[in-house]
Design an enzyme around this catalytic site. Structure first.
Site, PDB file in Angstrom:
ATOM      1  N   TYR A  64       1.263  -0.837   0.697  1.00 25.11           N
ATOM      2  CA  TYR A  64       0.121  -0.177   0.160  1.00 25.11           C
ATOM      3  C   TYR A  64       0.581   1.039  -0.040  1.00 25.11           C
ATOM      4  CZ  TYR A  64      -3.817  -2.847   1.552  1.00 25.11           C
ATOM      5  OH  TYR A  64      -3.816  -3.594   1.667  1.00 25.11           O
ATOM      6  N   LEU A 215     -17.551  -1.906   4.137  1.00 23.95           N
ATOM      7  CA  LEU A 215     -18.006  -1.133   3.317  1.00 23.95           C
ATOM      8  C   LEU A 215     -18.684  -0.697   1.980  1.00 23.95           C
ATOM      9  CD1 LEU A 215     -16.536   2.001   5.679  1.00 23.95           C
ATOM     10  CD2 LEU A 215     -19.093   0.102   5.912  1.00 23.95           C
ATOM     11  N   PHE A 218     -13.581   0.637  -2.941  1.00 22.08           N
ATOM     12  CA  PHE A 218     -13.801   1.528  -3.764  1.00 22.08           C
ATOM     13  C   PHE A 218     -15.076   2.782  -3.685  1.00 22.08           C
ATOM     14  CE2 PHE A 218      -9.948  -0.314  -3.878  1.00 22.08           C
ATOM     15  CZ  PHE A 218      -8.739   0.407  -3.852  1.00 22.08           C
TER      16      PHE A 218
HETATM   17  N1  LIG Z   1      -6.638  -8.178   1.475  1.00 18.65           N
HETATM   18  C1  LIG Z   1      -7.224  -7.808   0.153  1.00 18.65           C
HETATM   19  O1  LIG Z   1      -6.154  -7.894  -0.770  1.00 18.65           O
HETATM   20  C2  LIG Z   1      -7.481  -6.336   0.319  1.00 18.65           C
HETATM   21  C3  LIG Z   1      -8.175  -6.194  -0.805  1.00 18.65           C
HETATM   22  C4  LIG Z   1      -8.448  -4.707  -0.396  1.00 18.65           C
HETATM   23  C5  LIG Z   1      -8.767  -3.998   0.723  1.00 18.65           C
HETATM   24  N2  LIG Z   1      -7.963  -4.708   1.663  1.00 18.65           N
HETATM   25  C6  LIG Z   1      -8.335  -4.416   3.403  1.00 18.65           C
HETATM   26  O2  LIG Z   1      -9.220  -4.028   3.741  1.00 18.65           O
HETATM   27  C7  LIG Z   1      -9.812  -2.800   4.309  1.00 18.65           C
HETATM   28  C8  LIG Z   1     -10.370  -1.744   4.659  1.00 18.65           C
HETATM   29  O3  LIG Z   1     -11.245  -1.819   3.396  1.00 18.65           O
HETATM   30  P1  LIG Z   1     -11.670  -0.125   2.127  1.00 18.65           P
HETATM   31  O4  LIG Z   1     -11.214   0.423   3.433  1.00 18.65           O
HETATM   32  O5  LIG Z   1     -10.622  -0.502   0.580  1.00 18.65           O
HETATM   33  O6  LIG Z   1     -12.722  -0.417   2.203  1.00 18.65           O
HETATM   34  P2  LIG Z   1     -14.024   0.118   2.888  1.00 18.65           P
HETATM   35  O7  LIG Z   1     -13.244  -0.087   4.434  1.00 18.65           O
HETATM   36  O8  LIG Z   1     -15.344  -1.463   2.563  1.00 18.65           O
HETATM   37  O9  LIG Z   1     -14.255   1.064   2.509  1.00 18.65           O
HETATM   38  C9  LIG Z   1     -13.784   2.264   2.642  1.00 18.65           C
HETATM   39  C10 LIG Z   1     -14.432   3.583   2.026  1.00 18.65           C
HETATM   40  O10 LIG Z   1     -15.520   3.624   2.551  1.00 18.65           O
HETATM   41  C11 LIG Z   1     -15.520   4.987   3.201  1.00 18.65           C
HETATM   42  N3  LIG Z   1     -15.735   5.471   4.504  1.00 18.65           N
HETATM   43  C12 LIG Z   1     -15.640   5.179   5.431  1.00 18.65           C
HETATM   44  N4  LIG Z   1     -16.420   4.925   6.357  1.00 18.65           N
HETATM   45  C13 LIG Z   1     -16.913   5.874   6.007  1.00 18.65           C
HETATM   46  C14 LIG Z   1     -18.963   6.749   6.746  1.00 18.65           C
HETATM   47  N5  LIG Z   1     -18.490   5.895   7.753  1.00 18.65           N
HETATM   48  N6  LIG Z   1     -18.955   6.792   6.181  1.00 18.65           N
HETATM   49  C15 LIG Z   1     -19.436   7.720   4.760  1.00 18.65           C
HETATM   50  N7  LIG Z   1     -18.191   6.867   4.035  1.00 18.65           N
HETATM   51  C16 LIG Z   1     -16.583   6.286   4.337  1.00 18.65           C
HETATM   52  C17 LIG Z   1     -14.096   5.803   2.830  1.00 18.65           C
HETATM   53  O11 LIG Z   1     -14.185   7.134   1.660  1.00 18.65           O
HETATM   54  P3  LIG Z   1     -13.044   8.334   3.237  1.00 18.65           P
HETATM   55  O12 LIG Z   1     -11.870   7.832   3.516  1.00 18.65           O
HETATM   56  O13 LIG Z   1     -13.960   9.551   2.751  1.00 18.65           O
HETATM   57  O14 LIG Z   1     -13.846   7.551   4.980  1.00 18.65           O
HETATM   58  C18 LIG Z   1     -13.732   4.450   1.850  1.00 18.65           C
HETATM   59  O15 LIG Z   1     -13.970   5.355   0.294  1.00 18.65           O
HETATM   60  C19 LIG Z   1      -8.367  -2.133   4.045  1.00 18.65           C
HETATM   61  O16 LIG Z   1      -8.349  -1.059   4.392  1.00 18.65           O
HETATM   62  C20 LIG Z   1      -7.168  -3.321   3.903  1.00 18.65           C
HETATM   63  O17 LIG Z   1      -6.662  -2.900   5.136  1.00 18.65           O
HETATM   64  C21 LIG Z   1      -7.883  -6.120   1.650  1.00 18.65           C
END
Ligand SMILES: NC(=O)c1ccc[n+]([C@@H]2O[C@H](COP(=O)([O-])OP(=O)(O)OC[C@H]3O[C@@H](n4cnc5c(N)ncnc54)[C@H](OP(=O)(O)O)[C@@H]3O)[C@@H](O)[C@H]2O)c1
Length: 292
Positions: A64, A215, A218
């Site tokens: 990352y 959530l 992207f």
């Molecule tokens: N193993 C894998 O292949 C893999 C793949 C993808 C991700 N991951 C892990 O999973 C974790 C979570 O994934 P992620 O962060 O991409 O996705 P997520 O947690 O599903 O969603 C993040 C998105 O939601 C928005 N968001 C968060 N809280 C919010 C709220 N209270 N209200 C409105 N929007 C909100 C964020 O925007 P803002 O920043 O504007 O809040 C961001 O755009 C990552 O950090 C990573 O460590 C692992």
């Protein structure tokens, strides 16, 4: 101020107990998960606030940024609190064009573990997930070769515990013949429910399930049912999506990602929501294929 984070879960065969509401650091790297972030001070504030609130599980990777997310974690939190568990992953790298590529050769895995150690400022990594498969899900095939490398690094004392990411049930079974697996990290949320049976199986066996994109990733989840549930619970749709996951199974540990302190606070508070059965039934129907 510390708040209820949905109770805790002990990783199998370990003394590691994680609060169920954790934090996913991927998007702290910057737009497109490519550093630097627009505002590094905000990234630091998010991490410090998470830990101050009692989060003891941060999910990251050295790819990352690349490197940037781990460097910000170190800058924000090192020396780390004793109970903080940083879970990282290896098995991928970023191309110059920002693409996501496999990096599963022996040398790439060894280098990735050393990159994580250096950039996080650690002598030993708490948990390392072997990430295989494609961006949005597993692809069948043996994972013996790369996992054997991680098992070796564990024996050498560079890794405490091993997990898997983007795997099928068959790959987990193969992995367990090589080394103990403490957690599985796959794509899952209220709308994407391919792993329903897998989660129940892991719960029976005490293995943690850590949904990525809780959530929606992207493109955060949008659903009229989530909105209706949120109105009825005086919460936000994102809080409801997290509360649904917490009630779904006791082995589910959450790592929602955000670049904003406000969203972080909102997400952590979701652990205190208790949706009643009729709201859960409404939310269950969001699953893709069940109609919006
Ligand atoms: N193993 C894998 O292949 C893999 C793949 C993808 C991700 N991951 C892990 O999973 C974790 C979570 O994934 P992620 O962060 O991409 O996705 P997520 O947690 O599903 O969603 C993040 C998105 O939601 C928005 N968001 C968060 N809280 C919010 C709220 N209270 N209200 C409105 N929007 C909100 C964020 O925007 P803002 O920043 O504007 O809040 C961001 O755009 C990552 O950090 C990573 O460590 C692992």
């Amino acid at each position: 101020m510390r708040i209820d984070l949905g109770g805790s879960f002990r990783l199998p065969g370990t003394s590691v107990t994680l609060n169920r509401m954790g934090y996913g650091a991927m998007q702290l790297a910057g737009p497109g998960v490519w550093g630097p972030p627009r505002d590094v001070d905000v990234a630091i504030a998010v991490l410090r606030e998470a830990v101050a609130a009692g989060v003891n599980h941060i999910d990251t990777s050295d790819f990352y940024g690349p490197h940037v997310t781990n460097q910000i974690i170190k800058r924000s939190l090192h020396p780390y609190p004793d109970d903080l568990v940083i879970v990282t992953k290896v098995g991928a790298r970023r191309g110059q064009d920002k693409s996501w590529l496999h990096a599963l050769s022996r040398q790439e895995l060894i280098d990735a573990v050393h990159d994580n150690l250096r950039n996080l400022g650690l002598d030993k990594l708490d948990v390392v997930n072997l990430r295989v498969g494609e961006a949005m899900g597993p692809s069948e095939g043996s994972i013996e070769e790369p996992l054997t490398v991680l098992a070796e690094l564990k024996r050498q004392g560079l890794i405490r515990h091993v997990g898997l990411s983007n795997v099928s049930r068959g790959q987990l079974a193969e992995a367990e013949r090589i080394t103990e697996i403490v957690c599985v990290q796959n794509l899952y949320n209220v709308a994407h429910r391919n792993d329903d049976d897998f989660i129940d199986d892991l719960a029976r066996r005490g293995i943690a399930y850590v949904p990525f994109f809780p959530l929606g990733g992207f493109s955060p989840l949008q659903s009229s049912k989530l909105e209706a549930a949120a109105t009825s619970l005086q919460a936000t749709p994102m809080q409801v999506a997290l509360a649904w996951l917490l009630q779904r199974s006791p082995n589910i540990l959450l790592i929602p990602g955000t670049r904003s302190v406000e969203h972080l606070r909102e997400n952590l508070k979701a652990a205190t929501l208790q949706p009643p059965p009729e709201i859960i039934a409404l939310l269950d129907a969001i699953a893709i294929g069940a109609g919006q």
